[in-house]
Design a protein around this motif. Structure first.
Motif, PDB file in Angstrom:
ATOM      1  N   ILE A   1     -34.899-122.341-104.027  1.00  0.00           N
ATOM      2  CA  ILE A   1     -35.130-120.831-104.210  1.00  0.00           C
ATOM      3  C   ILE A   1     -36.325-120.567-103.347  1.00  0.00           C
ATOM      4  N   ALA A   2     -36.275-119.351-102.691  1.00  0.00           N
ATOM      5  CA  ALA A   2     -37.415-119.047-101.990  1.00  0.00           C
ATOM      6  C   ALA A   2     -37.720-117.471-102.429  1.00  0.00           C
ATOM      7  N   MET A   3     -39.047-117.229-102.671  1.00  0.00           N
ATOM      8  CA  MET A   3     -39.395-115.845-103.015  1.00  0.00           C
ATOM      9  C   MET A   3     -40.334-115.380-102.233  1.00  0.00           C
ATOM     10  N   MET A   4     -40.658-114.165-102.335  1.00  0.00           N
ATOM     11  CA  MET A   4     -41.881-113.266-101.543  1.00  0.00           C
ATOM     12  C   MET A   4     -42.890-113.003-102.455  1.00  0.00           C
TER      13      MET A   4
ATOM     14  N   GLY B   1     -38.696-125.237-104.227  1.00  0.00           N
ATOM     15  CA  GLY B   1     -39.252-123.903-104.392  1.00  0.00           C
ATOM     16  C   GLY B   1     -40.257-123.629-103.397  1.00  0.00           C
ATOM     17  N   ILE B   2     -39.766-122.213-102.568  1.00  0.00           N
ATOM     18  CA  ILE B   2     -40.743-121.973-101.577  1.00  0.00           C
ATOM     19  C   ILE B   2     -41.311-120.436-101.838  1.00  0.00           C
ATOM     20  N   SER B   3     -42.587-120.404-101.753  1.00  0.00           N
ATOM     21  CA  SER B   3     -43.090-119.040-101.930  1.00  0.00           C
ATOM     22  C   SER B   3     -43.537-118.633-100.574  1.00  0.00           C
ATOM     23  N   MET B   4     -42.807-117.535 -99.890  1.00  0.00           N
ATOM     24  CA  MET B   4     -42.965-117.235 -98.385  1.00  0.00           C
ATOM     25  C   MET B   4     -44.350-116.496 -97.983  1.00  0.00           C
ATOM     26  N   GLY B   5     -44.297-116.224 -96.778  1.00  0.00           N
ATOM     27  CA  GLY B   5     -45.544-115.547 -96.170  1.00  0.00           C
ATOM     28  C   GLY B   5     -46.786-116.237 -96.331  1.00  0.00           C
ATOM     29  N   GLN B   6     -47.991-115.711 -95.657  1.00  0.00           N
ATOM     30  CA  GLN B   6     -49.057-116.353 -95.546  1.00  0.00           C
ATOM     31  C   GLN B   6     -49.596-116.834 -97.309  1.00  0.00           C
ATOM     32  N   LEU B   7     -49.441-115.782 -98.202  1.00  0.00           N
ATOM     33  CA  LEU B   7     -49.936-116.100 -99.456  1.00  0.00           C
ATOM     34  C   LEU B   7     -49.388-117.157-100.062  1.00  0.00           C
ATOM     35  N   GLY B   8     -47.903-117.657 -99.674  1.00  0.00           N
ATOM     36  CA  GLY B   8     -47.407-118.912-100.108  1.00  0.00           C
ATOM     37  C   GLY B   8     -47.544-119.979 -99.492  1.00  0.00           C
ATOM     38  N   ARG B   9     -48.427-120.217 -98.695  1.00  0.00           N
ATOM     39  CA  ARG B   9     -48.609-121.448 -97.846  1.00  0.00           C
ATOM     40  C   ARG B   9     -48.770-122.635 -98.629  1.00  0.00           C
ATOM     41  N   ALA B  10     -49.594-122.656 -99.890  1.00  0.00           N
ATOM     42  CA  ALA B  10     -49.739-123.638-100.823  1.00  0.00           C
ATOM     43  C   ALA B  10     -48.273-124.371-101.215  1.00  0.00           C
ATOM     44  N   SER B  11     -47.221-123.616-101.366  1.00  0.00           N
ATOM     45  CA  SER B  11     -46.035-124.064-101.673  1.00  0.00           C
ATOM     46  C   SER B  11     -45.422-124.876-100.514  1.00  0.00           C
ATOM     47  N   ARG B  12     -45.686-124.810 -99.353  1.00  0.00           N
ATOM     48  CA  ARG B  12     -45.001-125.291 -98.238  1.00  0.00           C
ATOM     49  C   ARG B  12     -46.022-126.661 -97.986  1.00  0.00           C
TER      50      ARG B  12
END
Length: 303
Positions: A224-227, A254-265
């Motif tokens: 899943i990938a979320m914004m 699980g991916i949290s997108m955008g600059q805010l979600g970089r911890a998930s990457r």
């Protein structure tokens, strides 16, 4: 963290030509390390081959994600232009087998790099470039699956698959998802079930239900990938991923997108994610990190 199931030990195709003991991709060699996946979105054969070769040359990438929705969009555009007809998605959707054949004809340019390939047809429903309906989505992928499987009896030089490991992304929301999962697995192709929300982050309950639905449908990997719109959204995503990893029998991502979600990457594996997406050149989703930078951090964290 359960390991991504379609990694192969013969990933370096060029080394395999010269050695009976091919090099493994980084994640295949180290089960503690999340796999790194890098997308390719080019539509011309030579550019596809160049980008895939550059990805393999990094030595840090485990899987190429071949985004075929730009190919579908390009073929559709050329057809509509050549016919001098009104350009509509519906007109393009009348010949899904032709679209699938265009994809299959480009497959050798992807596999020449020797890395495992995750083929993704990202629809407009989920932020992709392919404006295709449910039936066409299913028919294109079903035909591609069959086309790859039919090569099993061909001599090696004639194979589009070139001996590499294939996997298929299937959007779990599509009406033909279960059928495609079964068809791919019947032919030995692993399936990553996916769900994307570019507008926000689903509730924790909804994300958990989506992960479970993917596992229940028989997928090999649930993604899943979320914004996110806040740090709390990122935490919700990571929590849902961790719970799914603990309760489901398949690898999760699980991916949290955008600059805010970089911890998930960067640290997603700590919460159960089996892989992360990076970029070499053009990104395919907001927040992807350059592969050299991400690989360096992952080496330090999970090396």
């Amino acid at each position: 963290m359960k390991q991504l199931p379609f990694l192969n030990d013969a990933a370096d195709h060029r080394a395999a030509v010269d050695s009976s003991t091919p090099a493994a991709t980084p994640a295949a060699a180290n089960p503690r390390r999340p796999a790194i996946i890098v997308p390719v979105q080019a539509t011309a054969a030579e550019e596809i081959a160049r980008q895939c070769g550059a990805i393999a040359d990094t030595g840090a990438v485990d899987v190429i994600e071949w985004r075929i929705d730009p190919v579908i969009a390009a073929v559709t555009s050329v057809r509509n232009t050549d016919s001098n007809a009104a350009a509509t998605a519906d007109s393009a959707e009348m010949e899904p087998r032709d679209l699938a054949e265009a994809v299959l004809n480009l497959a050798p340019y992807v596999t020449a790099a020797g890395l495992p390939v995750l083929m993704t047809l990202r629809t407009g429903f989920e932020g992709g470039q392919a404006e295709v309906g449910e039936d066409v989505y299913t028919e294109v992928l079903r035909t591609v699956i069959s086309g790859l499987a039919e090569e099993a009896g061909l001599p090696e030089p004639a194979k589009r698959s070139a001996g590499v490991t294939w996997a298929l992304d299937v959007e779990i929301e599509r009406s033909g998802a279960t059928e495609l999962i079964e068809a791919a697995q019947d032919r030995g192709i692993s399936v990553v079930a996916s769900h994307h929300n570019f507008a926000g982050t689903d509730s924790a309950e909804a994300m958990g239900a989506t992960f479970t639905a993917m596992a229940d449908a028989g997928a090999d990997v649930a993604k899943i990938a979320m914004m996110p719109t806040s740090g709390a959204d990122v935490a919700e995503l990571l929590g849902a991923t961790a719970r799914a990893e603990e309760t489901l029998g398949i690898p999760v991502l699980g991916i949290s997108m955008g600059q805010l979600g970089r911890a998930s990457r960067i640290m997603g594996a700590d919460f159960g994610s089996c892989a992360t997406f990076a970029q070499l050149g053009e990104s395919s989703a907001p927040g992807q990190i350059a592969v050299a930078d991400l690989a360096g951090v992952i080496d330090e964290l999970y090396g």
